[in-house]
Write an enzyme that holds these catalytic residues in place. Structure first.
Site, PDB file in Angstrom:
ATOM      1  N   SER A 183       0.791  -1.229   0.000  1.00  0.00           N
ATOM      2  CA  SER A 183       0.000   0.000   0.000  1.00  0.00           C
ATOM      3  C   SER A 183       0.824   1.280   0.000  1.00  0.00           C
ATOM      4  CB  SER A 183      -0.941   0.009   1.210  1.00  0.00           C
ATOM      5  OG  SER A 183      -0.209  -0.050   2.418  1.00  0.00           O
ATOM      6  N   HIS A 211      -5.665  -3.865  -1.156  1.00  0.00           N
ATOM      7  CA  HIS A 211      -5.409  -2.887  -2.215  1.00  0.00           C
ATOM      8  C   HIS A 211      -5.398  -3.542  -3.589  1.00  0.00           C
ATOM      9  CE1 HIS A 211      -4.625   0.762   0.151  1.00  0.00           C
ATOM     10  NE2 HIS A 211      -4.160  -0.064   1.061  1.00  0.00           N
ATOM     11  N   LYS A 240     -12.383  -0.244   0.889  1.00  0.00           N
ATOM     12  CA  LYS A 240     -11.657   0.419  -0.187  1.00  0.00           C
ATOM     13  C   LYS A 240     -12.491   0.343  -1.472  1.00  0.00           C
ATOM     14  CE  LYS A 240      -7.140  -0.004   2.006  1.00  0.00           C
ATOM     15  NZ  LYS A 240      -7.664  -0.289   3.350  1.00  0.00           N
TER      16      LYS A 240
END
Length: 396
Positions: A183, A211, A240
């Site tokens: 990340s 991610h 996310k």
């Protein structure tokens, strides 16, 4: 004699003197490519909102409907009286989307990584962990009694050396733990090479895909799909790309999930995920898994390519890569904070990253692309970076 509160004040002062204070800027609007901060509309280029779904009205309304039906929460942990039908629906949806037998949900992805190792591995086993893994993986490993080995980030020679050592030390089971996409740097793990080594040394693979889930690989299934391999465990988040709320999960085989539901402490001792989060996440998965998701992913990577090319041409030091995380390397922590503050004055919301989030001397502005950004917005942000960069002596 120095009191406790004097010591705390001195430590805070030292953090500030080094330029390491991380300010929390209050946002007065819904998450999106444009947000309101301190009374002004600014371009948001630092959120994990990869597919632009955090403020999507369909995702918002799905969460509202779920809360209207199921209430604010369960007021309990799952095994007492905290399991709702919508929890089972979300477990099934994310498992099917990512191609696994089953899923266990957690209040946060940090809890998923904190809860995966201790129930499954004991003192007879070994965990081989990438040196740049997320803090939650590091903490999860610490909670486990398995022997610990660490390999340099994405260094396959070092990984093989650690696997050989673990086997020589008599490990019963070995698990390789890695971020799917790191990340802070935007690097994608070398999962094809990791898979080959795991097969050679009879090891399991755990990937944290926070991610990557939703936007990497076929249909956004994640880094392992992007690399064309299978893995044994995937941890991820709904905070996310898949809606932007919160909540984590572990995907694995049904027996593994069954054991985790009996033994994983963050699952056993935390309230169930709220119905609103479940509802929003289900809608985000529906969008991500379909044709619209394909279009959003195409736009996301087109945005990343345009931004990376323009920033490179302007003379900024970017870490190489293909991921929508694009760090602008500055080195000095104070410079990173000053750059972020100046960018906000110029109408762009970005954040300076410094120690302990990244190594000392590696401070940066971590910019992140979203499918919701337009090319015009990207060009405006690059222009602002040029202005701030010249004023602060970062570029000529």
């Amino acid at each position: 004699m120095t009191t406790f509160h004097d010591r705390i004040a001195a430590e805070l002062a030292d953090i500030d003197a080094q330029g390491l204070t991380k300010p929390e800027r209050v946002i007065a609007s819904r998450q999106g490519p444009v947000i309101e901060v301190a009374g002004q509309k600014v371009l948001n280029f630092c959120a994990n909102n990869y597919l632009g779904l955090a403020g999507d009205e369909r995702v918002v309304q799905a969460g509202i409907k779920a809360q209207e039906r199921w209430g604010a929460g369960t007021a309990s942990v799952r095994f007492i009286c905290g399991t709702l039908e919508i929890h089972k629906e979300l477990e099934r949806a994310i498992a099917d989307y990512l191609g696994f037998e089953d899923t266990i949900l957690f209040a946060a992805a940090f809890d998923a990584n904190g809860g995966i190792f201790e129930p499954l591995f004991g003192a007879e086993d070994a965990i081989v962990s990438d040196s740049l893994n997320h803090a939650s993986i590091i903490d999860g490993v610490r909670l486990c009694k398995a022997k610990r080995y660490r390999f340099a980030n994405s260094d396959m020679d070092d990984l093989e050396a650690q696997l050989k050592q673990a086997r020589a030390d008599g490990a019963r089971d070995i698990i390789i733990a890695t971020d799917g996409a790191f990340s802070m740097d935007g690097y994608v793990a070398k999962l094809a090479e990791i898979r080959a080594l795991a097969d050679t040394y009879d090891a399991l693979i755990m990937v944290d895909d926070c991610h990557a889930t939703g936007f990497m690989g076929d249909k956004g299934r994640g880094s392992y799909a992007h690399c064309g391999v299978e893995v044994d465990f995937v941890t991820g988040t709904f905070g996310k790309a898949l809606g932007g709320a919160m909540g984590g999960f572990i995907c694995a085989t049904s027996p593994v999930v069954a054991l985790l539901k009996q033994r994983a402490r963050p699952y056993l001792f935390s309230n169930a995920l709220s119905p609103a989060v479940c509802g929003s996440s289900l809608e985000a998965i529906r969008i991500a898994a379909g044709d619209e998701g394909d279009a959003l992913r195409q736009q996301l990577f087109a945005n990343a390519a345009r931004y990376r090319a323009a920033m490179t041409e302007a003379g900024f030091d970017l870490l190489p890569g293909e991921h929508p995380i694009i760090p602008v390397m500055l080195g000095d922590a104070r410079l990173a904070q000053d750059m972020a503050a100046r960018m906000l004055e110029l109408g762009v919301y970005v954040i300076g990253f410094s120690f302990p989030v990244v190594p000392r001397g590696a401070a940066r502005i971590r910019t992140q692309m979203s499918a919701a950004h337009t090319f015009d917005q990207i060009d405006l942000v690059v222009a602002a970076f040029k202005t701030a960069g010249k004023e602060l002596g970062v570029i000529k």
